[in-house]
Design a protein around this motif. Structure first.
Motif, PDB file in Angstrom:
ATOM      1  N   ASP A  44      39.659  41.944  48.840  1.00 26.91           N
ATOM      2  CA  ASP A  44      39.434  40.826  47.906  1.00 26.91           C
ATOM      3  C   ASP A  44      38.192  41.075  47.057  1.00 26.91           C
ATOM      4  OD1 ASP A  44      41.623  39.348  48.791  1.00 26.91           O
ATOM      5  OD2 ASP A  44      40.439  38.073  50.122  1.00 26.91           O
ATOM      6  N   GLN A  45      37.115  41.496  47.704  1.00 24.47           N
ATOM      7  CA  GLN A  45      35.865  41.744  46.986  1.00 24.47           C
ATOM      8  C   GLN A  45      36.008  42.884  45.983  1.00 24.47           C
ATOM      9  OE1 GLN A  45      32.982  39.917  46.984  1.00 24.47           O
ATOM     10  NE2 GLN A  45      34.361  38.530  48.052  1.00 24.47           N
ATOM     11  N   TYR A  47      38.690  43.834  44.361  1.00 26.23           N
ATOM     12  CA  TYR A  47      39.434  43.358  43.190  1.00 26.23           C
ATOM     13  C   TYR A  47      38.616  42.354  42.383  1.00 26.23           C
ATOM     14  CZ  TYR A  47      43.798  45.772  43.972  1.00 26.23           C
ATOM     15  OH  TYR A  47      44.751  46.758  44.079  1.00 26.23           O
ATOM     16  N   LYS A  48      37.802  41.556  43.039  1.00 30.28           N
ATOM     17  CA  LYS A  48      36.957  40.602  42.326  1.00 30.28           C
ATOM     18  C   LYS A  48      35.942  41.330  41.449  1.00 30.28           C
ATOM     19  CE  LYS A  48      33.886  36.701  43.115  1.00 30.28           C
ATOM     20  NZ  LYS A  48      33.250  35.849  44.109  1.00 30.28           N
ATOM     21  N   GLY A  54      40.430  38.035  42.653  1.00 24.73           N
ATOM     22  CA  GLY A  54      39.833  37.839  43.970  1.00 24.73           C
ATOM     23  C   GLY A  54      40.820  37.215  44.914  1.00 24.73           C
ATOM     24  N   HIS A  55      40.593  35.962  45.197  1.00 24.85           N
ATOM     25  CA  HIS A  55      41.406  35.296  46.199  1.00 24.85           C
ATOM     26  C   HIS A  55      42.842  35.052  45.723  1.00 24.85           C
ATOM     27  CE1 HIS A  55      38.095  34.887  48.908  1.00 24.85           C
ATOM     28  NE2 HIS A  55      37.349  34.480  47.905  1.00 24.85           N
TER      29      HIS A  55
END
Length: 139
Positions: A44-45, A47-48, A54-55
């Motif tokens: 997630d991090q 991609y953020k 993210g989420h």
């Protein structure tokens, strides 16, 4: 009484954000190898920070369930299987559409069925698919 929120931007806050992004990227490799319960969080991090996502990745996971595996699976290697169902997951990269199957994460005690890794808990299958995806992100 009325309250107003004020937001200030400064060079110091920008530097702090950049430093946090660096820490996320540096922690990615370490977290991936030290704590399997953080694999999805690390993905997630990544991609953020790197793609502005993210989420929202929840929809990128497809989870398959193998119901009543003890009745379906025959053989000596499955004799101690007690889980009422097993899970495997596939992660589809939202950017490239490349798919990543659940990896073999020993800490979660996978059961290999027809070359695929199945887990007794759904979240372990998702973490295992995240681990596979993160291996390609580190390269």
């Amino acid at each position: 009484y009325h309250l107003r929120a004020c937001y200030f931007s400064s060079d110091a806050s920008m530097e702090q954000e950049e430093e946090e992004e660096k820490e996320v990227n540096q922690d990615t490799a370490a977290s991936l190898t030290t704590d399997p319960n953080r694999y999805k969080h690390v993905l997630d991090q990544w991609y953020k920070v790197n793609a502005g996502l993210g989420h929202q990745l929840r929809e990128a996971f497809q989870v398959e369930t193998l119901q009543n595996p003890r009745a379906v699976l025959q053989g000596e290697e499955y004799k101690d299987l007690t889980a009422p169902q097993l899970y495997t997951a596939t992660f589809t990269c939202p950017l490239t559409k490349e798919q990543f199957e659940a990896d073999h994460v020993e800490e979660f005690h996978p059961t290999v069925v027809e070359g695929r890794n199945y887990y007794s808990r759904r979240k372990h299958a998702i973490h295992a698919a995240s681990a596979t995806a993160m291996k390609t992100k580190r390269q």
